[in-house]
Motif scaffolding. Sequence first.
Motif, PDB file in Angstrom:
ATOM      1  N   VAL A   5      20.417  -4.136  18.385  1.00 24.14           N
ATOM      2  CA  VAL A   5      20.997  -2.944  18.997  1.00 24.14           C
ATOM      3  C   VAL A   5      20.170  -2.468  20.184  1.00 24.14           C
ATOM      4  CG1 VAL A   5      21.627  -0.520  18.575  1.00 24.14           C
ATOM      5  CG2 VAL A   5      22.039  -2.264  16.811  1.00 24.14           C
ATOM      6  N   GLU A   6      18.849  -2.547  20.043  1.00 30.26           N
ATOM      7  CA  GLU A   6      17.966  -2.103  21.122  1.00 30.26           C
ATOM      8  C   GLU A   6      16.611  -2.760  20.960  1.00 30.26           C
ATOM      9  OE1 GLU A   6      17.130   2.239  22.793  1.00 30.26           O
ATOM     10  OE2 GLU A   6      15.647   1.674  21.280  1.00 30.26           O
ATOM     11  N   MET A   7      15.967  -3.043  22.091  1.00 30.99           N
ATOM     12  CA  MET A   7      14.565  -3.450  22.117  1.00 30.99           C
ATOM     13  C   MET A   7      13.802  -2.452  22.972  1.00 30.99           C
ATOM     14  SD  MET A   7      14.276  -6.261  20.291  1.00 30.99           S
ATOM     15  CE  MET A   7      12.657  -6.876  20.761  1.00 30.99           C
ATOM     16  N   ALA A   8      12.620  -2.104  22.530  1.00 26.03           N
ATOM     17  CA  ALA A   8      11.730  -1.248  23.329  1.00 26.03           C
ATOM     18  C   ALA A   8      10.384  -1.937  23.420  1.00 26.03           C
ATOM     19  CB  ALA A   8      11.590   0.123  22.689  1.00 26.03           C
ATOM     20  N   CYS A   9       9.759  -1.851  24.575  1.00 22.27           N
ATOM     21  CA  CYS A   9       8.474  -2.537  24.782  1.00 22.27           C
ATOM     22  C   CYS A   9       7.511  -1.626  25.515  1.00 22.27           C
ATOM     23  CB  CYS A   9       8.676  -3.821  25.592  1.00 22.27           C
ATOM     24  SG  CYS A   9       7.140  -4.717  25.935  1.00 22.27           S
ATOM     25  N   THR A  10       6.267  -1.628  25.070  1.00 24.91           N
ATOM     26  CA  THR A  10       5.167  -1.029  25.820  1.00 24.91           C
ATOM     27  C   THR A  10       4.151  -2.131  26.084  1.00 24.91           C
ATOM     28  OG1 THR A  10       4.159  -0.358  23.713  1.00 24.91           O
ATOM     29  CG2 THR A  10       5.439   1.297  24.900  1.00 24.91           C
ATOM     30  N   GLN A  11       3.638  -2.180  27.299  1.00 24.36           N
ATOM     31  CA  GLN A  11       2.692  -3.243  27.647  1.00 24.36           C
ATOM     32  C   GLN A  11       1.702  -2.729  28.680  1.00 24.36           C
ATOM     33  OE1 GLN A  11       4.398  -7.091  28.322  1.00 24.36           O
ATOM     34  NE2 GLN A  11       2.651  -7.852  29.493  1.00 24.36           N
ATOM     35  N   ASP A  12       0.442  -3.095  28.485  1.00 22.40           N
ATOM     36  CA  ASP A  12      -0.597  -2.775  29.467  1.00 22.40           C
ATOM     37  C   ASP A  12      -0.713  -3.936  30.431  1.00 22.40           C
ATOM     38  OD1 ASP A  12      -2.789  -1.867  30.879  1.00 22.40           O
ATOM     39  OD2 ASP A  12      -4.223  -2.603  29.394  1.00 22.40           O
ATOM     40  N   VAL A  13      -0.502  -3.685  31.726  1.00 25.53           N
ATOM     41  CA  VAL A  13      -0.552  -4.748  32.735  1.00 25.53           C
ATOM     42  C   VAL A  13      -1.736  -4.586  33.676  1.00 25.53           C
ATOM     43  CG1 VAL A  13       1.946  -5.005  32.587  1.00 25.53           C
ATOM     44  CG2 VAL A  13       0.964  -3.579  34.400  1.00 25.53           C
ATOM     45  N   GLY A  14      -2.622  -3.630  33.395  1.00 22.03           N
ATOM     46  CA  GLY A  14      -3.779  -3.433  34.259  1.00 22.03           C
ATOM     47  C   GLY A  14      -3.404  -2.819  35.591  1.00 22.03           C
ATOM     48  N   LYS A  15      -2.673  -3.567  36.394  1.00 27.03           N
ATOM     49  CA  LYS A  15      -2.130  -3.097  37.663  1.00 27.03           C
ATOM     50  C   LYS A  15      -0.815  -3.808  37.895  1.00 27.03           C
ATOM     51  CE  LYS A  15      -1.747  -1.398  41.851  1.00 27.03           C
ATOM     52  NZ  LYS A  15      -1.432   0.037  42.075  1.00 27.03           N
ATOM     53  N   ALA A  16       0.248  -3.059  38.102  1.00 26.98           N
ATOM     54  CA  ALA A  16       1.551  -3.654  38.384  1.00 26.98           C
ATOM     55  C   ALA A  16       1.587  -4.035  39.863  1.00 26.98           C
ATOM     56  CB  ALA A  16       2.672  -2.685  38.038  1.00 26.98           C
TER      57      ALA A  16
ATOM     58  N   ARG B 115       1.903   3.864  19.292  1.00 29.43           N
ATOM     59  CA  ARG B 115       2.264   5.280  19.218  1.00 29.43           C
ATOM     60  C   ARG B 115       3.316   5.640  20.266  1.00 29.43           C
ATOM     61  NH1 ARG B 115       0.919   6.422  14.159  1.00 29.43           N
ATOM     62  NH2 ARG B 115      -1.323   6.539  13.781  1.00 29.43           N
ATOM     63  N   ARG B 116       3.198   5.061  21.459  1.00 27.45           N
ATOM     64  CA  ARG B 116       4.195   5.337  22.488  1.00 27.45           C
ATOM     65  C   ARG B 116       5.569   4.789  22.081  1.00 27.45           C
ATOM     66  NH1 ARG B 116       2.626   6.587  27.914  1.00 27.45           N
ATOM     67  NH2 ARG B 116       0.399   7.038  28.095  1.00 27.45           N
ATOM     68  N   LEU B 117       5.573   3.631  21.463  1.00 29.03           N
ATOM     69  CA  LEU B 117       6.829   3.089  20.954  1.00 29.03           C
ATOM     70  C   LEU B 117       7.439   4.004  19.905  1.00 29.03           C
ATOM     71  CD1 LEU B 117       6.399  -0.743  20.296  1.00 29.03           C
ATOM     72  CD2 LEU B 117       7.953   0.341  21.918  1.00 29.03           C
ATOM     73  N   GLU B 118       6.578   4.436  18.992  1.00 28.30           N
ATOM     74  CA  GLU B 118       7.034   5.265  17.888  1.00 28.30           C
ATOM     75  C   GLU B 118       7.636   6.574  18.395  1.00 28.30           C
ATOM     76  OE1 GLU B 118       5.139   5.958  13.496  1.00 28.30           O
ATOM     77  OE2 GLU B 118       3.920   6.544  15.212  1.00 28.30           O
ATOM     78  N   ALA B 119       7.121   7.067  19.522  1.00 28.12           N
ATOM     79  CA  ALA B 119       7.596   8.340  20.072  1.00 28.12           C
ATOM     80  C   ALA B 119       8.905   8.213  20.831  1.00 28.12           C
ATOM     81  CB  ALA B 119       6.523   8.926  20.994  1.00 28.12           C
ATOM     82  N   MET B 120       9.301   7.000  21.166  1.00 26.78           N
ATOM     83  CA  MET B 120      10.556   6.827  21.897  1.00 26.78           C
ATOM     84  C   MET B 120      11.738   7.169  20.981  1.00 26.78           C
ATOM     85  SD  MET B 120      10.064   3.283  24.018  1.00 26.78           S
ATOM     86  CE  MET B 120       8.725   3.049  25.193  1.00 26.78           C
ATOM     87  N   PRO B 121      12.758   7.823  21.506  1.00 29.36           N
ATOM     88  CA  PRO B 121      13.927   8.123  20.667  1.00 29.36           C
ATOM     89  C   PRO B 121      14.637   6.854  20.229  1.00 29.36           C
ATOM     90  CG  PRO B 121      14.365   8.625  22.971  1.00 29.36           C
ATOM     91  CD  PRO B 121      12.909   8.328  22.879  1.00 29.36           C
TER      92      PRO B 121
ATOM     93  N   LEU C 116       0.815  -1.218   0.000  1.00 28.07           N
ATOM     94  CA  LEU C 116       0.000   0.000   0.000  1.00 28.07           C
ATOM     95  C   LEU C 116       0.852   1.272   0.000  1.00 28.07           C
ATOM     96  CD1 LEU C 116      -2.598  -1.089   2.716  1.00 28.07           C
ATOM     97  CD2 LEU C 116      -3.087  -0.768   0.283  1.00 28.07           C
ATOM     98  N   GLY C 117       2.162   1.133   0.221  1.00 20.51           N
ATOM     99  CA  GLY C 117       3.006   2.306   0.365  1.00 20.51           C
ATOM    100  C   GLY C 117       2.694   3.085   1.627  1.00 20.51           C
ATOM    101  N   MET C 118       2.342   2.363   2.710  1.00 24.72           N
ATOM    102  CA  MET C 118       1.892   2.982   3.952  1.00 24.72           C
ATOM    103  C   MET C 118       2.877   2.667   5.069  1.00 24.72           C
ATOM    104  SD  MET C 118      -1.805   2.423   5.860  1.00 24.72           S
ATOM    105  CE  MET C 118      -2.691   3.121   4.470  1.00 24.72           C
ATOM    106  N   ASP C 119       2.990   3.556   6.027  1.00 24.18           N
ATOM    107  CA  ASP C 119       3.822   3.314   7.196  1.00 24.18           C
ATOM    108  C   ASP C 119       3.273   2.111   7.972  1.00 24.18           C
ATOM    109  OD1 ASP C 119       5.853   4.316   9.284  1.00 24.18           O
ATOM    110  OD2 ASP C 119       3.977   4.111  10.418  1.00 24.18           O
ATOM    111  N   PRO C 120       4.134   1.147   8.342  1.00 26.96           N
ATOM    112  CA  PRO C 120       3.644  -0.058   9.025  1.00 26.96           C
ATOM    113  C   PRO C 120       2.929   0.230  10.344  1.00 26.96           C
ATOM    114  CG  PRO C 120       5.884  -0.391   8.227  1.00 26.96           C
ATOM    115  CD  PRO C 120       5.576   1.063   8.043  1.00 26.96           C
ATOM    116  N   VAL C 121       3.389   1.229  11.092  1.00 22.18           N
ATOM    117  CA  VAL C 121       2.720   1.564  12.350  1.00 22.18           C
ATOM    118  C   VAL C 121       1.352   2.163  12.073  1.00 22.18           C
ATOM    119  CG1 VAL C 121       2.799   3.048  14.397  1.00 22.18           C
ATOM    120  CG2 VAL C 121       4.855   1.820  13.656  1.00 22.18           C
TER     121      VAL C 121
END
Length: 789
Positions: A669-680, A439-445, A403-408
Amino acid sequence: MSTPTRTPTGAPAHLTGPGSGGVGDSAQRPDGVLKVRGEFAYGSDLWMEDMLWGVTLRSPHPYARVVAIDTSAAAQLPGVHAVLTSEDVPGEKVYGLELADQPVLAVDVVRYQGEPVALVAADHPDTARRAAALIRVDYEVWEPVTDARTALGHPTTDALHESDAEVTELSRESAHLHPEGNLVRHLKVRTGDPQPTAEVVVVGEYEVGMQDQAFLGPESGLAVPADDGGVELYVATQWLHVDQRQICSALALPPEQVRLTLAGVGGAFGGREDLSMHVHACLLALRTGRPVKMSYNREESFFGHVHRHPATMRYEHGATRDGQLVYVKAAIWFDGGAYASSTPAVVGNGGTMGIGPYVVPNVHVDCYGAYTNNPPCGAMRGFGSVQTAFAYESQMDALAAELGMDPVELRCRNAMEQGSATPTGQVIDSPAPVAELLRRLEAMPLPAEADGEVDLRHMPGGVSNTTHGEGVRRGVGYAVAYKNVAFSEGYDDHSTARVRLEVVGGEPTATVHTAAAEVGQGLVTVEQQIARTELGVEQVTVHPKDTTVGSAGSTSASRQTYVTGGAVKAACEAVRGQLLARAERLVGRPVPDLRLAGGQVVSDAEEIAVPLADLLGGEAVEETVQWRHRPTEAIDPETGQGFAHVQYAFSAHRAVVDVDTELGLVKVVEMACTQDVGKAVNPQAVVGQIHGGTAQGLGLAVMEEILIRDGKVVNPSFTDYLIPTILDMPPMRVEVLEYADPHAPYGLRGVGEAPNISSGPAVLAAIRAATGLPLARVPVRPEHLTGTS
């Protein structure tokens, strides 16, 4: 003969942790210091002075008829106390986690290399091994079936377009490895238009290799015969009561005569859900009248437990020109190996969640589990969802490119949210922040690119000085996934907790007793945290895990904090109710805001403070509660529709990789993760789970695979089966979201499996981005990147 109360050296003791840290705190683990110092007793450390050693003789063939077994030479070896075959099994000769199809010891046929054939007990492990080598087994060797689609008689191409009737007929025609055929389960999901069309279509076929749980503590246990004719088993396991059920069946003994206690567990990840040495040690102990210890070496461990199912998957995605998904068709084949284990449930997960956390109006999924003569496959972290995530996330990247679209952007445009319907028709009735995670992942440097002279240790293969940076390309990839929490499809999922509050040494002390297996994930800490929160006391002791309390179910499916945590919470509430009622009787009237805090019964409004020690006196308050989450339901066998799963966990990863395209080497080189845990419940432990799950996902993406040739394992060692080390694991960014699930205790979500699912596909996406290669198989090998395969 040993008595029922005799305890071996290294048996588990009560665990009492530091006296602070409730729900939401990073409480210290009561077993942590012992493990760091090397003082914690694992199953392989168990010892009794008069014990014997048990050893298993295993089949060298993946498929053969057992013609004859001669044990005479082994039995005559000095120091040997017993040699057993299937004829010595007093009860049922087959067992199984879901289907009873696996022999305790081979009866007439062996169906995989490593299948147990005979047992030896001797006064020294070397003697036992020598005796096992003296057992003569005559085999009639048969040609093994090693491909799931071949086992089912399915075509290897274009299977998406076979009709249900055609596929069923093909399955009937295949050669049977079991009397009922080679199909363990066929799950169908049908929703929307059966013949949809779309403006843009992408098709892909994907393959995932066999992964091992690679826990560091091999299978081990100690069986002790008792005066009542029963047996006590100290064993490293994930599910005491289902073990007990299967052992009782094989021994022809009632549950009260088969008592299990959890030994120290050195990791599990699903590989200890099935029996290994459990029945064997008990058989030898009962035959000899002596305690019998069995402890596998590393090579035997590879044969002694189930692995992750290899999978072949064919997907077709259709979308509009603006990136809206119209339909997904999928055919998924899981290779279950020689016996069923948990293949039916793995097929259930793979099929019901096999298109990912996306809203798709038209879905046509067929998911199969097949018997083959490969090693048995069963539970492993991610449980059916890991394999399909590699396929559907690869498809999303392929569709974005078309589609020529950004994967995110493509993923966010189709992301599930609260109120969305899954392919099974289930409406998600709690937060589902799929787009937000991305989106939060995408915003990480992003990590900085190399500028100027580069430390070769940071290059692919640089630690061994194999590259100086020529041909190195950087790639960035994203993936998102979801996973059910707890048991599903109508299973009666529950846990039992017993909580006792009494005064010990002048201080109110709670004791929590459940059968929920602590396998290294930190459950005993969570149990303490809940008791501190609900009872307002500092001192909480966790009773050794055993079968003298009701079942807590398996330590799997990311369920224990939810289900056993729910049971502990409910039992604490019942104890608290008794204490508050006692306090009101003491005061002489109802007090609306009465609660437990700081070791007292308090009321802020009426300035009441009664020490718990005074209220309890010399008495103890104890409650036992069996707790269930809201029920799920079996899905319709023809449409796959139904309320299949009680809860979903969502995670997303971004991977950054450097690839030496000339040598085929990858450096994450790097891994970044965002996860919803409800309550840590324990924030530090949550981050640890995310790191660990990410490591296993990364391992499957680039290095981990049990290699099978003609049904035989060729790399049963940590020399040849590679797992990520500290040199392979990159820095990680982790962002934890806490959107409460209103249906769960404290709003929590299971944590452990989701990061294992989205991490690997993100690494694969990053490698594709760096190389421009389609890469449809994992693990990715150097030859896949250099065109030499």
